[in-house]
Design an enzyme around this catalytic site. Structure first.
Site, PDB file in Angstrom:
ATOM      1  N   TRP A   1      10.095   4.456  -2.469  1.00 23.15           N
ATOM      2  CA  TRP A   1       8.953   5.371  -2.338  1.00 23.15           C
ATOM      3  C   TRP A   1       9.513   6.748  -1.949  1.00 23.15           C
ATOM      4  CZ3 TRP A   1       5.875   6.380   2.590  1.00 23.15           C
ATOM      5  CH2 TRP A   1       4.689   7.063   2.304  1.00 23.15           C
TER       6      TRP A   1
ATOM      7  N   ASP B   1       9.440  -2.497   5.384  1.00 23.92           N
ATOM      8  CA  ASP B   1       8.214  -1.747   5.104  1.00 23.92           C
ATOM      9  C   ASP B   1       7.229  -2.702   4.433  1.00 23.92           C
ATOM     10  OD1 ASP B   1       6.258   0.076   4.606  1.00 23.92           O
ATOM     11  OD2 ASP B   1       7.496   1.471   3.454  1.00 23.92           O
TER      12      ASP B   1
ATOM     13  N   LYS C   1      -4.223  -0.284   2.945  1.00 25.32           N
ATOM     14  CA  LYS C   1      -4.367  -0.742   1.554  1.00 25.32           C
ATOM     15  C   LYS C   1      -5.141  -2.057   1.486  1.00 25.32           C
ATOM     16  CE  LYS C   1      -0.945   2.263   0.454  1.00 25.32           C
ATOM     17  NZ  LYS C   1      -0.724   3.198  -0.622  1.00 25.32           N
TER      18      LYS C   1
HETATM   19  C1  LMR Z   1       1.770   5.733  -3.285  1.00 25.91           C
HETATM   20  O1  LMR Z   1       2.989   5.510  -3.292  1.00 25.91           O
HETATM   21  O2  LMR Z   1       1.158   6.145  -4.268  1.00 25.91           O
HETATM   22  C2  LMR Z   1       1.009   5.486  -2.038  1.00 25.91           C
HETATM   23  O3  LMR Z   1       1.816   4.921  -1.065  1.00 25.91           O
HETATM   24  C3  LMR Z   1       0.304   6.691  -1.578  1.00 25.91           C
HETATM   25  C4  LMR Z   1       1.231   7.706  -1.024  1.00 25.91           C
HETATM   26  O4  LMR Z   1       1.006   8.120   0.113  1.00 25.91           O
HETATM   27  O5  LMR Z   1       2.173   8.107  -1.715  1.00 25.91           O
END
Ligand code: LMR
Length: 396
Positions: free
Chosen positions: A130, A210, A245
Site C-alpha cells: 500500500w 497490517d 472496512k
Molecule cells: C486503499 O488502499 O484504497 C484504501 O486503503 C484507502 C486508502 O486510504 O488508500
C-alpha cells in the site's frame, strides 16, 4: 517565508475519487479507492451499524474523552476479534489494545513507537505494498527497505520473499499483510505463514501485521490465521487493525494498535509508552466508531446481523472475481487473468500496465490505481461486460 514552498501532487489513490467525480461519461466505472460497493455501486451503511447508531442516540450519556487507549470495551472486543476469543495470548494477558483513528492511525502509532522505542531498526515492506505505508513510516523517520512479493508473471513470489526475509538483519521490523494483500490480493497459505514464522523466529525479527480487511477474504477467523499463528508462537508481535472496512464505517476512523509482549509486565511497559505516543499525536481517539462496534458486539442479535452482512460482502467480491475471469473468456483472455479469481479481498493486481490503466481511464472512463490495482467491488452486473471489453481492447 512561504515563497520556497512547492506545490505537490495529491495522494494518487485519494485523487482518483475527484477525477471520477469530475468525469461526465455516464458509463464511467470506479475501480479506484478501497471502499466496498454493493451491486448498485453504493457504499452502504450496514444495517447492524444503523441499528447500533439508533441505540446510541438514546443510550449515550456523554461525549467526554475516552482516554488515550480509547474505549476499554472496544479494545477488549477487538482483541477477541483479532486474536480469537479463546486465544492463549489473551489468557496469558500479554496483549494490549490502543484504539486509533483508523488503521492508518494505528500504523502511525506503530511507526512512532518503533522510532522512539526501537531506534535504528529498519522496516521491511513488501514490493509492492500500500503506497501510504511508505509515507507513514518515512514520516516517522524510519528507514524503509523492501522484500519481493510478486514476480514478473504477476504471481506471488514466495520463494523470493522468504529468501529476502532470511537475510534481514536481526531485530528489524517486517510488515506483513494479514490477508487481502493491498494492492495485490495475493495472500499467504497456511504453510507459507508457518515458513514465515520459522524465519521470523530464527532471525529474531519483529513482525508488524497490517490487518485492515478482516472478513473480506475467506472469513473472520480464516483471515486471522497469520496474526494468530505469530501471536501464539512469538514473544513479540505488533498488529495494526481496522474496523473501518469490515463495519463500513470508513469516515468514523475506527482502528486499533495491538502490541503482544512476552508477559504482562512487558506488555504494560509497552502500553504505557503507547499512551504517550497517542497523546502526542492526537491525544484521544474519536469515539463514535468504537461505540458502534462495541454496541454491535454487545448484542447477540446485532453481532449476527453484522456477520451475515459481512458474509454477503465477501461472497459478492469472490463471485465478481469469477465473473470477471468468465467475462474475459470470449476475448481469449481468461487464462491470462485467471489469478484474479484466486486473489482475495477488495483488490486485484490485474497485471495491467500504467499505459493500460491510462488508456482505460482516457478512452473508457474506467478508473483504477496506476499500478494496475483494481477494486473488484466496483464491478457489478451493469458494468462488468463493459470493463471486460475495454480491457480486451487495451491489452490487444
Ligand atoms: C486503499 O488502499 O484504497 C484504501 O486503503 C484507502 C486508502 O486510504 O488508500
Amino acid at each position: 517565508m512561504f515563497e520556497p514552498i512547492e506545490r505537490v501532487p495529491g495522494d494518487a489513490i485519494l485523487g482518483l475519487i475527484q477525477q471520477f467525480k469530475d468525469d461526465p461519461n455516464p458509463n464511467k466505472v470506479d475501480l479506484g479507492v478501497g471502499v466496498y460497493r454493493d451491486e448498485s455501486g453504493v457504499t452502504p451503511i450496514m444495517r447492524a451499524v444503523k441499528a447500533a447508531e439508533k441505540q446510541l442516540i438514546d443510550d449515550e450519556q456523554t461525549k467526554s474523552y475516552i482516554g488515550s487507549h480509547g474505549d476499554p470495551e472496544y479494545g477488549a472486543d477487538v482483541l477477541k476479534l483479532v486474536l480469537g476469543a479463546n486465544s492463549p495470548v489473551l489468557a496469558a494477558d500479554r496483549a494490549s489494545a490502543t484504539q486509533s483513528p483508523g488503521g492508518t492511525g494505528a500504523l502511525r502509532l506503530a511507526a512512532d513507537f518503533i522510532a522512539s522505542q526501537l531506534p535504528g531498526k529498519s522496516i521491511w515492506l513488501s514490493e509492492p505494498t500500500w503506497p501510504n505505508h511508505l509515507g507513514v513510516f518515512s514520516a516517522a523517520g524510519i528507514e524503509i527497505k523492501r522484500y519481493p512479493y510478486v514476480d514478473d508473471q504477476n504471481q506471488l513470489d514466495f520463494a523470493g520473499m522468504l529468501a529476502a526475509l532470511e537475510n534481514i538483519p536481526k531485530g528489524d521490523v517486517v510488515l506483513l499483510h494479514a490477508c487481502c494483500h493491498n494492492p495485490t490480493g495475493f495472500d499467504l497459505s497456511r504453510d507459507q505463514w508457518q515458513n514465515v514464522l520459522n524465519v521470523l523466529r530464527e532471525r529474531e525479527l519483529l513482525p508488524l501485521v497490517d490487518f485492515a480487511y478482516q472478513g473480506f477474504g475467506n472469513g473472520l477467523d480464516e483471515d486471522a490465521y497469520g496474526p494468530r499463528l505469530l501471536a501464539e508462537n512469538l514473544d513479540e508481535v505488533l498488529i495494526t487493525q481496522s474496523c473501518s472496512k469490515n463495519f463500513g464505517i470508513y469516515r468514523e476512523r475506527t482502528g486499533c494498535f495491538i502490541a503482544v509482549a512476552k508477559d504482562t509486565e512487558q506488555m504494560e511497559n509497552v502500553r504505557s509508552q503507547l499512551a504517550i505516543t497517542a497523546r502526542e499525536n492526537y491525544s484521544n481517539p474519536p469515539g463514535h466508531g468504537s461505540a458502534i462496534v462495541a454496541t454491535i458486539f454487545n448484542s447477540p442479535e446485532l453481532d449476527q446481523m453484522w456477520r451475515d452482512e459481512l458474509k454477503v460482502m465477501r461472497n459478492r467480491i469472490n463471485d465478481l472475481r469469477k465473473q470477471f475471469v468468465a467475462g474475459l473468456e470470449p476475448h481469449g483472455l481468461a487464462d491470462r487473468f485467471a489469478y484474479v479469481a484466486e486473489q482475495r479481498g477488495m483488490f486485484s493486481y490485474t497485471g495491467l500496465t500504467k499505459a493500460h490503466v491510462e488508456r482505460l481511464r482516457d478512452e473508457h472512463s474506467i478508473y483504477m490505481v496506476g499500478s494496475g490495482r483494481a477494486n473488484v467491488a466496483g464491478l457489478n452486473a451493469d458494468n462488468i461486460e463493459y470493463v471486460c471489453n475495454a480491457i480486451a481492447q487495451v491489452v490487444k
